[in-house]
Design an enzyme around this catalytic site. Structure first.
Site, PDB file in Angstrom:
ATOM      1  N   LYS A  95       0.855  -1.193   0.000  1.00  0.00           N
ATOM      2  CA  LYS A  95       0.000   0.000   0.000  1.00  0.00           C
ATOM      3  C   LYS A  95       0.875   1.221   0.000  1.00  0.00           C
ATOM      4  O   LYS A  95       1.796   1.338   0.812  1.00  0.00           O
ATOM      5  CB  LYS A  95      -0.887  -0.012   1.259  1.00  0.00           C
ATOM      6  N   GLN A 116       7.197   3.866   3.966  1.00  0.00           N
ATOM      7  CA  GLN A 116       5.789   3.477   3.972  1.00  0.00           C
ATOM      8  C   GLN A 116       5.556   2.197   4.783  1.00  0.00           C
ATOM      9  O   GLN A 116       4.504   2.034   5.403  1.00  0.00           O
ATOM     10  CB  GLN A 116       5.306   3.294   2.527  1.00  0.00           C
ATOM     11  N   LYS A 119       5.322   3.447   8.406  1.00  0.00           N
ATOM     12  CA  LYS A 119       4.179   4.346   8.544  1.00  0.00           C
ATOM     13  C   LYS A 119       2.887   3.527   8.580  1.00  0.00           C
ATOM     14  O   LYS A 119       2.033   3.707   9.449  1.00  0.00           O
ATOM     15  CB  LYS A 119       4.152   5.309   7.356  1.00  0.00           C
ATOM     16  N   LYS A 131       5.215   1.728  -3.053  1.00  0.00           N
ATOM     17  CA  LYS A 131       5.182   3.098  -3.585  1.00  0.00           C
ATOM     18  C   LYS A 131       5.459   3.027  -5.076  1.00  0.00           C
ATOM     19  O   LYS A 131       6.040   2.061  -5.557  1.00  0.00           O
ATOM     20  CB  LYS A 131       6.280   3.944  -2.930  1.00  0.00           C
ATOM     21  N   GLY A 170      -2.712   8.267  -4.320  1.00  0.00           N
ATOM     22  CA  GLY A 170      -2.027   9.461  -4.809  1.00  0.00           C
ATOM     23  C   GLY A 170      -0.791   9.808  -3.990  1.00  0.00           C
ATOM     24  O   GLY A 170      -0.538   9.240  -2.934  1.00  0.00           O
ATOM     25  N   ASP A 171      -0.022  10.717  -4.519  1.00  0.00           N
ATOM     26  CA  ASP A 171       1.090  11.368  -3.825  1.00  0.00           C
ATOM     27  C   ASP A 171       1.311  12.654  -4.630  1.00  0.00           C
ATOM     28  O   ASP A 171       0.372  13.112  -5.311  1.00  0.00           O
ATOM     29  CB  ASP A 171       2.335  10.451  -3.813  1.00  0.00           C
ATOM     30  N   THR A 215      -4.712  13.514   5.127  1.00  0.00           N
ATOM     31  CA  THR A 215      -3.289  13.678   5.461  1.00  0.00           C
ATOM     32  C   THR A 215      -3.077  14.999   6.208  1.00  0.00           C
ATOM     33  O   THR A 215      -2.413  15.046   7.252  1.00  0.00           O
ATOM     34  CB  THR A 215      -2.413  13.627   4.196  1.00  0.00           C
ATOM     35  N   ASN A 246      -2.486  19.148  -1.791  1.00  0.00           N
ATOM     36  CA  ASN A 246      -3.541  18.535  -0.999  1.00  0.00           C
ATOM     37  C   ASN A 246      -3.221  18.473   0.499  1.00  0.00           C
ATOM     38  O   ASN A 246      -4.062  18.794   1.345  1.00  0.00           O
ATOM     39  CB  ASN A 246      -3.768  17.124  -1.572  1.00  0.00           C
ATOM     40  N   SER A 383      -6.949   5.720   3.716  1.00  0.00           N
ATOM     41  CA  SER A 383      -6.947   4.814   2.563  1.00  0.00           C
ATOM     42  C   SER A 383      -7.329   3.404   2.996  1.00  0.00           C
ATOM     43  O   SER A 383      -8.085   2.710   2.311  1.00  0.00           O
ATOM     44  CB  SER A 383      -5.561   4.771   1.908  1.00  0.00           C
TER      45      SER A 383
HETATM   46  N1  GLU Z   1       1.096   9.054  -0.559  1.00  0.00           N
HETATM   47  C1  GLU Z   1       0.534   9.004   0.747  1.00  0.00           C
HETATM   48  C2  GLU Z   1       1.603   8.688   1.762  1.00  0.00           C
HETATM   49  O1  GLU Z   1       2.728   9.142   1.595  1.00  0.00           O
HETATM   50  C3  GLU Z   1      -0.711   8.144   0.837  1.00  0.00           C
HETATM   51  C4  GLU Z   1      -0.550   6.725   0.446  1.00  0.00           C
HETATM   52  C5  GLU Z   1      -1.874   5.934   0.391  1.00  0.00           C
HETATM   53  O2  GLU Z   1      -2.905   6.459   0.728  1.00  0.00           O
HETATM   54  O3  GLU Z   1      -1.772   4.770   0.006  1.00  0.00           O
HETATM   55  O4  GLU Z   1       1.409   8.069   2.763  1.00  0.00           O
END
Ligand code: GLU
Length: 451
Positions: A95, A116, A119, A131, A170-171, A215, A246, A383
């Site tokens: 994810k 990630q 996190k 990612k 997204g990112d 976020t 965002n 998410s």
């Molecule tokens: N890009 C976001 C992050 O850095 C969200 C990732 C997601 O929702 O999968 O955590």
């Protein structure tokens, strides 16, 4: 185990990461920050060395790169490079977001994917780490060019993802518009409607309410938790938020709701400043509706100031700074300037926005510091809630999702504080986030065996 053995082991793995991933500075930096925190865990759990926990964590399960050919509005064929790193799926499907930005390369994708893992573990949700993205630059592209690019990107990516396999979102450079085009192409290629294959969708076809805000809101909920521990709150505080995408916009929105004054924000062309507070609706209009540049703010507010150097934003005096733009946007000299000007708290809405030296300055000066892995985890946490809604074919109200987000951010904060306390770094949220994230993933790895 002796601390020497643990530290030798960690050093050895770090040297091998540098050797096996040459010239990937951002990836090295993310690994170094993590490794700097975890020695006490290895002292107390000697089996982690034998189990090769670190060696397994730093090697992605797979790194996929692919060609993304597309036709621009002049009929010329362009080719970009696409990436997806599937880093670790011990606790759930891979994810993590997709970033479209010209700076994207394997180092950037790997640093983001590595962060990630931890996190996502911190959120307490069942999601692994991944990612992806492309060196495609969405700036100045027409809507049709964006659509054609997204379709080509998904034609290849669709082979590797799925609601129980890998779930992108997204990112930077990827918002609801891009997710819509990507989802449409995936649906067409599969011939079936797998709502949970992407998150950050429009609520019209399975997106979660409050995902867009999550976020930024989450970062401010996290700040609130940090401030509470010093008997402070956001009322009347002067806040700088870098960026105006965002994350930044919804961090500003929530901070304003809590009574803070946003004195400055930025984009890659520079920053705007008004000591009496910025008008968020105008910023939203410029960025979300017109997709314009931030200096357009002065057309409506000619008394505001514009400076054509975005990182100079940190020279302004504030109580709270929220770096929400991009990696390494806040360096040692910026950190010193913020400290000199009396900053009380920093929370990272972006991924790895502070350099290692900057973090040291904040810690040495007793500034509250919320690291990215913890502070910006609200986005991916919601998410995961979107995935849960998709699986159950239900959709929850904005208030319900927002309440869960608040609870999750408070839980993350408490997990970090407890882990830091337990491993002898009380109050150090960097150590706490890294250790709490590591423990959840490592225990899962050990329980599942070497696979
Ligand atoms: N890009 C976001 C992050 O850095 C969200 C990732 C997601 O929702 O999968 O955590």
């Amino acid at each position: 185990m002796s601390s020497e053995l643990a530290s030798d082991h960690i050093k050895k793995v770090y040297q091998s990461v540098k050797k096996r991933n040459p010239n990937e500075d951002e990836f090295h930096q993310a690994v170094e920050e993590f490794f700097n925190s975890i020695e006490p865990v290895f002292e107390q759990n000697p089996s982690y060395i034998e189990q090769g926990i670190l060696e397994r964590l730093v090697e992605p399960d797979r790194l996929i790169t692919f060609s993304v050919p597309w036709v621009d509005d002049n009929g010329k064929v362009q080719v970009n490079r696409g990436f997806r790193v599937q880093f670790n799926s011990t606790i759930g499907p891979y994810k993590g977001g997709l970033r479209f930005h010209p700076s994207v390369n394997s180092s950037i994708i790997k640093f983001l994917g590595f962060e990630q893992i931890f996190k996502n573990a911190l959120t307490g949700q069942p999601i692994g780490g991944g990612k992806g993205g492309s060196d495609f630059d969405p700036k100045g592209k027409s809507d049709l060019e964006i659509m054609r690019f997204c379709q080509s990107f998904m034609s290849e990516l669709s082979k590797y993802i799925g609601p129980d396999i890998d779930v992108p979102a997204g990112d930077i450079g990827v918002g609801a518009r891009e997710i819509g085009y990507l989802f449409g192409q995936y649906r067409k290629m599969r011939g079936s409607f797998h709502a949970g294959v992407l998150t950050g969708k429009s609520p019209d076809f399975g997106g979660s309410l409050a995902r867009k805000e999550a976020t930024g809101y989450g970062t401010v909920y996290f700040v609130n938790e940090m401030l509470k521990d010093r008997n402070l709150d956001l009322t009347g505080k002067k806040v700088i938020v870098s960026g105006s995408g965002n994350v930044s916009i919804y961090a500003m929105e929530k901070a304003i709701e809590y009574g803070a004054i946003i004195i400055a924000c930025s984009d890659s062309s520079g920053y705007i400043y008004d000591p009496n507070g910025l008008d968020l609706n105008t910023i939203k209009e410029i960025k979300e509706v017109k997709r314009g540049r931030i200096h357009a703010y002065l057309e409506k507010y000619p008394n505001a100031k514009f400076e054509a150097e975005s990182t100079a934003i940190w020279s302004l005096s504030c109580d709270i700074a929220l770096p929400c733009a991009t990696q390494n946007e806040l360096d040692e000299s910026a950190a010193k300037q913020l400290v000199k000007n009396g900053v009380v708290a920093i929370a990272e809405g972006a991924n790895m926005p502070s350099t290692l030296d900057a973090i040291k300055v904040f810690h040495d000066n007793n500034v509250l510091f919320g690291p990215a892995k913890a502070a910006n985890a609200g986005g991916v946490a919601v998410s995961a809630l979107e995935m849960a809604q998709n699986s159950s074919r239900l959709s929850w109200s904005f208030e319900e999702v927002d309440q869960k987000l608040q609870d999750i951010m408070a839980d993350i904060y408490n997990r970090c504080i407890e882990a830091a306390e337990q491993y002898n770094s009380p109050g150090n949220l960097v150590v706490g986030a890294n250790i709490a994230g590591l423990l959840r993933v490592a225990e899962g790895m050990i329980t599942q065996g070497v696979i």
